[in-house]
Design an enzyme around this catalytic site. Structure first.
Site, PDB file in Angstrom:
ATOM      1  N   ASP A   8       0.858  -1.194   0.000  1.00  0.00           N
ATOM      2  CA  ASP A   8       0.000   0.000   0.000  1.00  0.00           C
ATOM      3  C   ASP A   8       0.890   1.239   0.000  1.00  0.00           C
ATOM      4  O   ASP A   8       1.731   1.416   0.878  1.00  0.00           O
ATOM      5  CB  ASP A   8      -0.905  -0.021   1.253  1.00  0.00           C
ATOM      6  CG  ASP A   8      -1.879   1.163   1.276  1.00  0.00           C
ATOM      7  OD1 ASP A   8      -1.934   1.923   0.291  1.00  0.00           O
ATOM      8  OD2 ASP A   8      -2.573   1.320   2.297  1.00  0.00           O
ATOM      9  N   ASP A 103      -3.635   2.250  -5.439  1.00  0.00           N
ATOM     10  CA  ASP A 103      -2.318   2.245  -4.790  1.00  0.00           C
ATOM     11  C   ASP A 103      -2.054   1.002  -3.944  1.00  0.00           C
ATOM     12  O   ASP A 103      -1.228   1.014  -3.052  1.00  0.00           O
ATOM     13  CB  ASP A 103      -2.112   3.516  -3.952  1.00  0.00           C
ATOM     14  CG  ASP A 103      -2.797   3.448  -2.604  1.00  0.00           C
ATOM     15  OD1 ASP A 103      -3.849   2.805  -2.514  1.00  0.00           O
ATOM     16  OD2 ASP A 103      -2.262   4.034  -1.651  1.00  0.00           O
ATOM     17  N   GLU A 104      -2.778  -0.068  -4.230  1.00  0.00           N
ATOM     18  CA  GLU A 104      -2.602  -1.292  -3.453  1.00  0.00           C
ATOM     19  C   GLU A 104      -2.542  -2.512  -4.353  1.00  0.00           C
ATOM     20  O   GLU A 104      -3.212  -2.553  -5.379  1.00  0.00           O
ATOM     21  CB  GLU A 104      -3.810  -1.502  -2.523  1.00  0.00           C
ATOM     22  CG  GLU A 104      -3.782  -0.694  -1.278  1.00  0.00           C
ATOM     23  CD  GLU A 104      -5.139  -0.717  -0.617  1.00  0.00           C
ATOM     24  OE1 GLU A 104      -5.537  -1.794  -0.137  1.00  0.00           O
ATOM     25  OE2 GLU A 104      -5.797   0.333  -0.596  1.00  0.00           O
TER      26      GLU A 104
HETATM   27  N1  DCP Z   1      -8.456   8.405  -2.319  1.00  0.00           N
HETATM   28  C1  DCP Z   1      -9.485   9.223  -2.738  1.00  0.00           C
HETATM   29  N2  DCP Z   1     -10.521   9.499  -1.885  1.00  0.00           N
HETATM   30  C2  DCP Z   1     -10.551   8.997  -0.630  1.00  0.00           C
HETATM   31  C3  DCP Z   1      -9.525   8.148  -0.201  1.00  0.00           C
HETATM   32  C4  DCP Z   1      -8.468   7.878  -1.081  1.00  0.00           C
HETATM   33  O1  DCP Z   1      -9.457   9.688  -3.878  1.00  0.00           O
HETATM   34  N3  DCP Z   1     -11.573   9.291   0.193  1.00  0.00           N
HETATM   35  C5  DCP Z   1      -7.296   8.196  -3.211  1.00  0.00           C
HETATM   36  C6  DCP Z   1      -6.193   9.145  -2.802  1.00  0.00           C
HETATM   37  C7  DCP Z   1      -5.214   8.326  -2.084  1.00  0.00           C
HETATM   38  C8  DCP Z   1      -5.385   6.965  -2.732  1.00  0.00           C
HETATM   39  O2  DCP Z   1      -6.766   6.891  -3.108  1.00  0.00           O
HETATM   40  O3  DCP Z   1      -3.893   8.811  -2.185  1.00  0.00           O
HETATM   41  C9  DCP Z   1      -5.043   5.849  -1.806  1.00  0.00           C
HETATM   42  O4  DCP Z   1      -5.890   5.860  -0.694  1.00  0.00           O
HETATM   43  P1  DCP Z   1      -5.372   5.435   0.727  1.00  0.00           P
HETATM   44  O5  DCP Z   1      -6.570   5.214   1.561  1.00  0.00           O
HETATM   45  O6  DCP Z   1      -4.402   4.316   0.589  1.00  0.00           O
HETATM   46  O7  DCP Z   1      -4.656   6.752   1.270  1.00  0.00           O
HETATM   47  P2  DCP Z   1      -3.200   7.308   1.059  1.00  0.00           P
HETATM   48  O8  DCP Z   1      -2.382   6.458   0.167  1.00  0.00           O
HETATM   49  O9  DCP Z   1      -3.346   8.737   0.633  1.00  0.00           O
HETATM   50  O10 DCP Z   1      -2.609   7.301   2.536  1.00  0.00           O
HETATM   51  P3  DCP Z   1      -2.029   6.111   3.414  1.00  0.00           P
HETATM   52  O11 DCP Z   1      -0.594   6.441   3.614  1.00  0.00           O
HETATM   53  O12 DCP Z   1      -2.799   6.154   4.688  1.00  0.00           O
HETATM   54  O13 DCP Z   1      -2.236   4.826   2.682  1.00  0.00           O
HETATM   55 CA    CA Z   2      -2.110   4.239   0.516  1.00  0.00          CA
HETATM   56 CA    CA Z   3      -4.853   2.359  -0.346  1.00  0.00          CA
END
Ligand code: DCP
Ligand code: CA
Ligand code: CA
Length: 414
Positions: A8, A103-104
């Protein structure tokens, strides 16, 4: 006996933005989608999170919490591009890579060549001798341990190629791997055996389980279940009585049991919608020309549905005018079909009802509500279907929020 890894990316969108604008590094940053409309934060870097900025929060609230916040609109094309780049990197470690969201991804490392070498070494064998001959069965802990250097190598490779950091969870199955990646972030690397999974999660709140939302948490609380451990020990029959099939899934989740295999990207992702769209080389305002595009798009969609063996019921058109205003309108048909003439008829009607006459720069046609035309597969809510749905939603929400990126088939980042 398997080793599954869940990768992730850390603060994905926000990190990509940081890398594109190095002067933003180290400062609170959030991606807020459309800044003119009242958007919400989709990703916040870890500096911004210190102020309480979180994904899903309205932009205005984020700025109130963190007045120094840099809020950027975001580059969906770039995220999709990096996402595909990461997939390529992961494929160097094992072909069994399942992209799960933007992203996973899950990786089945059980048969990865490097793992076999690692286990041979840890057993005091030379790698050439192989592990099958005479090594005897490996304990699950050995397998997991042998996979740790691979996970590190994956993190390094991602960092080297994209300058981004990733968190990896590992376990004997996908569920534990996914839960493990949430234990330590960012840059985390957490291997959990089934035993250590239970030790770690059983005292915790059920809401920490992946797949258990607020509604389910409340329902469980009414039954006196608040911890993961209580859920794991609750009689199966009661759970099934109250929650149907999901009761069973929840219990397995609490136990850290998951038979679901990592479905490699090349086996294809069951899709829930199929569409095509054209970005026009110049804006078009002739109904006739637009109609011709619609016909071709309908034809492409229908053909692909038949090729891939799908029937669908909901036809949608997407129109983006010269002011970048995007309209998506859909209509449900009373039956399932994969016939381009029906798709064309419906999409033409939708066009005539909704087009304001302004020159168009993009036209799209899609069909959703898809089912496999061959076999009606049993849907499993908690398991793969749920995961797929999330993935599809992730991509769809991207497209909704940012308008369209390239042609990304819903549900499949290929
Ligand atoms: N995303 C989005 N709307 C949301 C949540 C996420 O568009 N409500 C998108 C933006 C994020 C990506 O999906 O960058 C991945 O979501 P994650 O939940 O994995 O969040 P992040 O990668 O940003 O943070 P983390 O470090 O907690 O994984
Ligand atoms: Ca993430
Ligand atoms: Ca994610």
């Amino acid at each position: 006996m398997r080793v599954v890894a869940h990768v992730d990316m850390d603060a994905f969108f926000a990190s990509v933005e940081e890398k594109m604008n190095p002067r933003l590094a180290g400062h609170p940053l959030a991606v807020g989608g459309d800044l003119k409309r009242r958007g919400v934060v989709s990703s916040a870097n870890y500096e911004a999170r210190k102020f309480g900025v979180r994904a899903g929060m309205p932009n205005a609230e984020a700025v109130r919490l963190c007045p120094d916040l840099t809020l950027v609109e975001g580059n969906p094309q770039k995220y999709v591009h990096v996402s595909l780049q990461i997939l390529e990197i992961l494929k160097n470690f094992t072909p069994i890579v399942e992209p799960f969201s933007i992203d996973e991804a899950f990786l089945d490392l059980t048969g990865a060549p490097r793992l076999l070498q690692g286990t041979a070494r840890s057993k005091g064998l030379n790698a050439d001798a192989g592990t099958r001959a005479g090594a005897g069965p490996l304990a699950p802990d050995d397998l997991l341990e042998a996979a740790i250097p691979i996970a590190r190598a994956i993190q390094r490779a991602i960092h080297r190629r994209t300058d981004l950091t990733a968190t990896i969870g590992m376990g004997p199955n996908k569920y534990i791997a996914k839960m493990a990646s949430g234990v330590e972030k960012p840059r985390g690397l957490t291997p959990l055996t089934q035993e250590s999974y239970r030790r770690y999660f059983w005292p915790r709140d059920v809401k920490e389980l992946w797949g258990i939302g607020e509604k389910t948490r409340v329902a469980l609380e009414k039954l006196g279940i608040t911890t993961v451990g209580q859920l794991a020990h609750f009689p199966k029959e009661f759970l099934t009585y109250h929650f149907g099939l999901n009761g069973d899934h929840m219990r397995n989740a609490a136990l850290g049991e998951d038979e679901g295999e990592v479905v490699p990207y090349y086996r294809g992702v069951p899709v829930k919608s199929m569409g095509h769209e054209f970005t026009l080389s110049h804006d078009i305002d002739s109904r006739e020309r637009i109609g011709a595009h619609l016909l071709r798009l309908s034809d492409m969609v229908g053909r692909r549905m038949r090729q891939d063996g799908y029937l669908g019921r909901i036809v949608a058109v997407k129109l983006r005018d010269s002011n970048f205003r995007t309209t998506i309108r859909q209509r449900a048909l009373p039956y399932l079909m994969n016939d381009e003439s029906l798709i064309h008829k419906t999409s033409s009607a939708l066009l005539d009802e909704n087009w304001n006459g302004r020159p168009l720069r993009l036209i799209g046609v899609s069909v959703s509500g898809l089912v496999a035309s061959g076999n009606a597969e049993q849907p499993s809510l908690f398991d793969t279907d749920e995961r797929r749905r999330k993935m599809i939603e992730a991509v769809d929400s991207l497209r909704d929020r940012f308008g369209d990126t390239a042609l990304v088939r819903a549900g499949a980042i290929e």
